[in-house]
Write an enzyme that holds these catalytic residues in place. Structure first.
Site, short mmCIF file in Angstrom:
data_model
loop_
_atom_site.label_atom_id
_atom_site.label_comp_id
_atom_site.label_asym_id
_atom_site.label_seq_id
_atom_site.Cartn_x
_atom_site.Cartn_y
_atom_site.Cartn_z
N ALA A 83 -16.70 94.68 -10.28
CA ALA A 83 -15.49 94.32 -9.34
C ALA A 83 -15.36 96.31 -8.12
O ALA A 83 -16.38 97.13 -9.26
CB ALA A 83 -14.34 94.22 -9.86
N GLY A 96 -19.20 94.89 -2.46
CA GLY A 96 -19.67 96.21 -1.75
C GLY A 96 -21.20 96.30 -2.25
O GLY A 96 -21.77 96.92 -1.45
N GLU A 103 -21.92 85.84 -5.49
CA GLU A 103 -20.73 85.94 -6.89
C GLU A 103 -20.11 84.88 -6.38
O GLU A 103 -19.97 84.14 -7.60
CB GLU A 103 -20.25 87.10 -6.70
CG GLU A 103 -21.44 88.11 -6.76
CD GLU A 103 -21.25 89.18 -6.13
OE1 GLU A 103 -21.62 90.49 -6.66
OE2 GLU A 103 -20.35 89.60 -5.74
C1 5RP Z 1 -21.15 93.07 -5.77
C2 5RP Z 1 -20.05 93.32 -6.29
C3 5RP Z 1 -20.07 94.06 -7.74
O1 5RP Z 1 -19.96 93.79 -8.35
C4 5RP Z 1 -19.09 95.24 -6.92
O2 5RP Z 1 -19.37 96.42 -5.52
C5 5RP Z 1 -19.08 96.30 -7.45
O3 5RP Z 1 -19.87 97.48 -8.04
P1 5RP Z 1 -20.46 98.39 -9.01
O4 5RP Z 1 -20.63 97.88 -10.28
O5 5RP Z 1 -21.51 98.66 -8.79
O6 5RP Z 1 -19.10 99.35 -8.67
O7 5RP Z 1 -19.24 92.70 -5.65
O8 5RP Z 1 -21.89 92.58 -4.24
#
Ligand code: 5RP
Length: 225
Positions: A83, A96, A103
């Site tokens: 997340a 992100g 998802e």
């Molecule tokens: C991808 C997401 C990821 O879970 C989120 O961006 C967290 O990424 P990371 O594990 O690289 O910190 O939602 O769409």
């Protein structure tokens, strides 16, 4: 411990939530990648996986882990994903890595959502991380106007080192909305989902996490919601 070591620790801890003989939903991002590498070590104990992005599917297949199309699967025992932000009530900002729509779909058919995150992701209020919204490209400008009216600063996500729009696995574009202090994530999720042209919003509050494995300097903490 570095942020990567914290991510690795929660990825390892998430293996306890993998259900033997079942299909596992697998998220996207750097934390999910650490989880995939851990899952590879026990791949013979599961039936297979459903991936939340093409990148995740490629990494799973690279490890020889079977990847099913969601349409071939009746139910998923557990969904494991990272997340961008999570509250102590299990509401999250995700997307992100631009995989928010898939998802959300995989999470929606999973019996349990286990969020794996380093401690920096735990926040009192969502919104410091710009909220990703996936849109149909022709609706981009119309949706941006409506998101601005909510009080945020929407911005089209572009490809690295380019002014071209970033395109998702679904052919959508991403609008990142900065400057929102999200007091009621469930209500805002409903409101943004109601804007015509929005494919999905990266608020995971209506269906939040059931468990969060949080990586801290004192070890992996388990938050249950
Ligand atoms: C991808 C997401 C990821 O879970 C989120 O961006 C967290 O990424 P990371 O594990 O690289 O910190 O939602 O769409």
């Amino acid at each position: 411990m570095t942020q990567d070591e914290l991510k690795q620790a929660v990825a390892r801890a998430a293996i306890d939530y993998v259900v033997e003989g079942e299909i596992i939903g697998v998220g996207t991002g750097s934390t999910a990648n650490f989880f995939i590498d851990e899952l590879a070590k026990i791949k013979d104990s599961i039936k297979g996986t459903v991936a939340s992005s093409e990148a995740t599917a490629a990494r799973l297949r690279g490890h020889g882990i079977p990847v099913f199309d969601l349409n071939e699967v009746d139910s998923i025992a557990v969904y494991i994903d990272g997340a961008d932000e999570i509250t102590d009530e299990g509401a999250m900002i995700k997307g992100g890595g631009a995989a928010l729509t898939r998802e959300k779909i995989v999470a929606s058919v999973s019996k349990q959502f286990v969020c794996i995150a380093d401690g920096s992701k735990l926040v009192p209020t969502l919104g410091n991380f710009p909220l990703p919204v996936e849109v149909i490209p022709m609706a981009r400008a119309a949706v941006i106007r409506q998101l601005a009216a909510l009080g945020g600063q929407p911005r089209l996500r572009t490809k690295p080192d380019s002014t071209d729009a970033f395109i998702t696995d679904n052919g959508g574009e991403i609008i990142d909305v900065a400057g929102l202090a999200i007091a009621d994530p469930v209500a805002l999720e409903t409101q943004i989902n109601g804007i015509v042209g929005v494919i999905a919003v990266g608020l995971f509050a209506q269906r939040g996490a059931n468990v969060c494995l949080l990586g801290t300097a004192d070890g992996v903490k388990t938050l249950a919601f």
